[in-house]
Write a protein that holds these residues in place. Structure first.
Motif, PDB file in Angstrom:
ATOM      1  N   TYR A  60       0.829  -1.206   0.000  1.00  0.00           N
ATOM      2  CA  TYR A  60       0.000   0.000   0.000  1.00  0.00           C
ATOM      3  C   TYR A  60       0.865   1.259   0.000  1.00  0.00           C
ATOM      4  N   ASN A  61       1.862   1.311   0.869  1.00  0.00           N
ATOM      5  CA  ASN A  61       2.728   2.489   0.910  1.00  0.00           C
ATOM      6  C   ASN A  61       3.492   2.662  -0.404  1.00  0.00           C
ATOM      7  N   ASN A  62       3.936   1.556  -0.970  1.00  0.00           N
ATOM      8  CA  ASN A  62       4.657   1.646  -2.245  1.00  0.00           C
ATOM      9  C   ASN A  62       3.768   2.189  -3.356  1.00  0.00           C
ATOM     10  N   GLU A 119      -7.796  -2.152  -4.610  1.00  0.00           N
ATOM     11  CA  GLU A 119      -7.847  -3.577  -4.290  1.00  0.00           C
ATOM     12  C   GLU A 119      -6.965  -3.893  -3.086  1.00  0.00           C
ATOM     13  N   VAL A 120      -5.773  -3.307  -3.073  1.00  0.00           N
ATOM     14  CA  VAL A 120      -4.822  -3.540  -1.991  1.00  0.00           C
ATOM     15  C   VAL A 120      -5.357  -2.991  -0.675  1.00  0.00           C
ATOM     16  N   SER A 121      -5.963  -1.805  -0.722  1.00  0.00           N
ATOM     17  CA  SER A 121      -6.531  -1.207   0.480  1.00  0.00           C
ATOM     18  C   SER A 121      -7.610  -2.103   1.082  1.00  0.00           C
ATOM     19  N   LYS A 122      -8.438  -2.677   0.226  1.00  0.00           N
ATOM     20  CA  LYS A 122      -9.498  -3.562   0.708  1.00  0.00           C
ATOM     21  C   LYS A 122      -8.913  -4.817   1.354  1.00  0.00           C
ATOM     22  N   LEU A 123      -7.888  -5.372   0.740  1.00  0.00           N
ATOM     23  CA  LEU A 123      -7.244  -6.554   1.301  1.00  0.00           C
ATOM     24  C   LEU A 123      -6.658  -6.262   2.681  1.00  0.00           C
ATOM     25  N   ARG A 124      -6.011  -5.117   2.840  1.00  0.00           N
ATOM     26  CA  ARG A 124      -5.399  -4.775   4.121  1.00  0.00           C
ATOM     27  C   ARG A 124      -6.457  -4.513   5.189  1.00  0.00           C
ATOM     28  N   VAL A 138       4.005   9.576  -8.338  1.00  0.00           N
ATOM     29  CA  VAL A 138       4.812   9.688  -9.551  1.00  0.00           C
ATOM     30  C   VAL A 138       3.932   9.684 -10.801  1.00  0.00           C
ATOM     31  N   GLU A 139       2.946   8.796 -10.828  1.00  0.00           N
ATOM     32  CA  GLU A 139       2.070   8.634 -11.994  1.00  0.00           C
ATOM     33  C   GLU A 139       0.604   8.767 -11.568  1.00  0.00           C
ATOM     34  N   PRO A 140       0.140   9.956 -11.260  1.00  0.00           N
ATOM     35  CA  PRO A 140      -1.229  10.123 -10.745  1.00  0.00           C
ATOM     36  C   PRO A 140      -2.318   9.735 -11.737  1.00  0.00           C
ATOM     37  N   ASP A 141      -1.982   9.634 -13.009  1.00  0.00           N
ATOM     38  CA  ASP A 141      -2.983   9.293 -14.025  1.00  0.00           C
ATOM     39  C   ASP A 141      -2.931   7.836 -14.458  1.00  0.00           C
ATOM     40  N   ASN A 142      -2.146   7.023 -13.764  1.00  0.00           N
ATOM     41  CA  ASN A 142      -2.039   5.608 -14.113  1.00  0.00           C
ATOM     42  C   ASN A 142      -3.280   4.879 -13.597  1.00  0.00           C
ATOM     43  N   MET A 143      -4.214   4.598 -14.485  1.00  0.00           N
ATOM     44  CA  MET A 143      -5.478   3.994 -14.076  1.00  0.00           C
ATOM     45  C   MET A 143      -5.302   2.592 -13.502  1.00  0.00           C
ATOM     46  N   PHE A 144      -4.308   1.880 -13.998  1.00  0.00           N
ATOM     47  CA  PHE A 144      -4.051   0.546 -13.449  1.00  0.00           C
ATOM     48  C   PHE A 144      -3.656   0.651 -11.985  1.00  0.00           C
ATOM     49  N   THR A 145      -2.790   1.623 -11.658  1.00  0.00           N
ATOM     50  CA  THR A 145      -2.347   1.786 -10.275  1.00  0.00           C
ATOM     51  C   THR A 145      -3.491   2.252  -9.384  1.00  0.00           C
ATOM     52  N   ILE A 146      -4.336   3.120  -9.900  1.00  0.00           N
ATOM     53  CA  ILE A 146      -5.499   3.581  -9.136  1.00  0.00           C
ATOM     54  C   ILE A 146      -6.388   2.395  -8.762  1.00  0.00           C
ATOM     55  N   LYS A 147      -6.632   1.521  -9.733  1.00  0.00           N
ATOM     56  CA  LYS A 147      -7.440   0.329  -9.468  1.00  0.00           C
ATOM     57  C   LYS A 147      -6.736  -0.613  -8.504  1.00  0.00           C
ATOM     58  N   ARG A 148      -5.454  -0.775  -8.705  1.00  0.00           N
ATOM     59  CA  ARG A 148      -4.675  -1.700  -7.870  1.00  0.00           C
ATOM     60  C   ARG A 148      -4.647  -1.247  -6.410  1.00  0.00           C
ATOM     61  N   GLN A 154      -9.149  -6.025   5.419  1.00  0.00           N
ATOM     62  CA  GLN A 154      -9.628  -7.358   5.792  1.00  0.00           C
ATOM     63  C   GLN A 154      -8.563  -8.180   6.498  1.00  0.00           C
ATOM     64  N   GLY A 155      -7.365  -7.602   6.654  1.00  0.00           N
ATOM     65  CA  GLY A 155      -6.263  -8.309   7.304  1.00  0.00           C
ATOM     66  C   GLY A 155      -5.611  -9.358   6.434  1.00  0.00           C
ATOM     67  N   CYS A 156      -5.773  -9.241   5.107  1.00  0.00           N
ATOM     68  CA  CYS A 156      -5.229 -10.229   4.175  1.00  0.00           C
ATOM     69  C   CYS A 156      -3.929  -9.738   3.556  1.00  0.00           C
ATOM     70  N   PRO A 157      -3.020 -10.646   3.212  1.00  0.00           N
ATOM     71  CA  PRO A 157      -1.812 -10.253   2.487  1.00  0.00           C
ATOM     72  C   PRO A 157      -2.151  -9.712   1.107  1.00  0.00           C
ATOM     73  N   THR A 158      -1.331  -8.809   0.611  1.00  0.00           N
ATOM     74  CA  THR A 158      -1.493  -8.298  -0.750  1.00  0.00           C
ATOM     75  C   THR A 158      -0.637  -9.077  -1.736  1.00  0.00           C
ATOM     76  N   LEU A 159       0.032 -10.086  -1.262  1.00  0.00           N
ATOM     77  CA  LEU A 159       0.966 -10.873  -2.057  1.00  0.00           C
ATOM     78  C   LEU A 159       0.471 -12.306  -2.174  1.00  0.00           C
ATOM     79  N   PRO A 160       0.884 -13.003  -3.250  1.00  0.00           N
ATOM     80  CA  PRO A 160       1.865 -12.599  -4.246  1.00  0.00           C
ATOM     81  C   PRO A 160       1.291 -11.624  -5.259  1.00  0.00           C
ATOM     82  N   SER A 161       2.211 -10.922  -5.902  1.00  0.00           N
ATOM     83  CA  SER A 161       1.901 -10.110  -7.068  1.00  0.00           C
ATOM     84  C   SER A 161       2.289 -10.926  -8.301  1.00  0.00           C
ATOM     85  N   THR A 162       2.365 -10.272  -9.455  1.00  0.00           N
ATOM     86  CA  THR A 162       2.889 -10.919 -10.654  1.00  0.00           C
ATOM     87  C   THR A 162       3.832  -9.951 -11.363  1.00  0.00           C
TER      88      THR A 162
END
Length: 256
Positions: free
Chosen positions: A172-174, A194-199, A181-191, A201-209
Motif C-alpha cells: 500500500y505504501n509503495n 484492491e490492496v486497500s481492501k485486502l489490508r 509519480v504517476e497520478p494518471d495511471n489507471m491501473f495503479t489507481i485500481k490496484r 480485511q487483514g489479508c496479504p497483498t501478495l503474491p503479485s505478478t
C-alpha cells in the motif's frame, strides 16, 4: 504450480513456506517460532532453507531451525551466515534440485539492496527477498543504484504470469508513492483500491505478478515519459539515462 503458504513475521515480514507432500522449504526465516509452529501443525519436515541476503530480519531464525532440523540444507549468498556449517553458497545461475520432490530452482544474483543479494525462481514463482517489492524495490545498502536497476530489469524478463513473493508487506505504501509519480495511471489507481481492501480485511497483498509490477511499479517504468518528468522535476541535475532516473526515484522515496 508450487504450494506456497504465508507465514507473517515481525511487523511486516513474510516468511514463505513451500510445501511438497510432507516436506517444506522456507524462504528468509527472520524468526523460528512461527515456522516451527506451522511445521508442527501440518506435520511437515523442514527440508531446506533459502536465504536471499544477510539482514537479520531474514536470517535470525536459521540457527534454531537448523538445530531442530539438523538434516535441513541452507542455501544462500556466500557471505550469509558463513559460520553455519551446512550453508551451501550460491552463485548466479546455480540450480537447486530436489529430485524426489520434483522441484528445481534457479538462483539469480540480484545485487542492489545488498551486494550479495540473490533470488530463487522456478515453477512459475519468484522469491525475491528485498530486491523487488510489490509497487517498489529495496533500499540501497551495500549495492548501487545501477546494480539494482539492472537486477530489476532482469526480473522483468521472467514470464508475466510469474508469481512474485517479496519478503515484506509494503504494497500500500509503495503504491501510494507510485501514484505520486504517476497520478494518471489507471491501473495503479485500481490496484491500490484492491490492496486497500485486502489490508482492511487483514489479508496479504501478495503474491503479485511480473505483469502487475510492470504496469504499476514505477521502478520498473523508467522508460515512461511521465516517470522521467517526475524524476527530472525532483532533481537539480539533468538526467541523461534510465539509471539516473531510477536513482532519483529511489532517493525521493527514501526521503518521504
Amino acid at each position: 504450480m508450487l504450494q506456497v503458504q504465508t507465514i507473517p513475521s515481525r511487523q511486516d515480514n513474510y516468511i514463505w513456506l513451500i510445501k511438497q507432500g510432507d516436506q517444506a522449504i522456507v524462504v528468509d526465516p527472520g524468526e523460528s517460532a512461527p515456522v516451527i509452529e506451522r511445521l508442527r501443525q501440518q506435520s511437515l519436515n523442514l527440508r531446506a532453507i533459502f536465504l536471499t541476503h544477510h539482514h537479520h530480519d531474514h536470517v535470525d531464525g536459521v540457527a534454531a531451525l537448523s538445530e531442530l532440523y539438523p538434516q535441513c540444507e541452507v542455501y544462500g549468498p556466500k557471505i550469509t551466515l558463513s559460520a553455519v556449517p551446512q550453508l551451501k553458497p550460491m552463485n548466479d545461475q546455480d540450480l537447486i534440485s530436489f529430485p524426489d520432490l520434483g522441484l528445481t530452482f534457479t538462483v539469480w544474483h540480484t545485487p542492489g539492496h545488498t551486494a550479495e543479494h540473490i533470488v530463487f525462481h522456478s515453477h512459475g514463482a519468484l522469491f525475491c527477498g528485498d530486491t523487488l517489492f510489490s509497487g517498489g524495490c529495496g533500499r540501497l545498502f551495500t549495492g548501487t543504484a545501477e546494480q539494482l536497476y539492472n537486477s530489476l530489469q532482469r526480473l522483468t524478463t521472467l514470464p508475466e504470469d510469474t508469481l512474485v513473493y517479496p519478503a515484506h508487506e509494503y504494497t500500500y505504501n509503495n503504491l501510494s508513492y507510485c501514484l505520486l509519480v504517476e497520478p494518471d495511471n489507471m491501473f495503479t489507481i485500481k490496484r491500490i483500491k484492491e490492496v486497500s481492501k485486502l489490508r482492511q480485511q487483514g489479508c496479504p497483498t501478495l503474491p503479485s505478478t511480473i505483469e502487475i509490477e510492470k504496469q504499476s511499479n514505477v521502478f520498473l517504468r523508467t522508460k515512461m515519459p511521465s516517470v522521467a518528468v517526475f524524476a527530472q522535476n525532483s532533481s537539480n541535475l539533468y538526467l541523461e539515462n534510465e539509471i539516473q532516473i531510477f536513482a532519483i526515484l529511489r532517493e525521493k522515496k527514501n526521503n518521504l
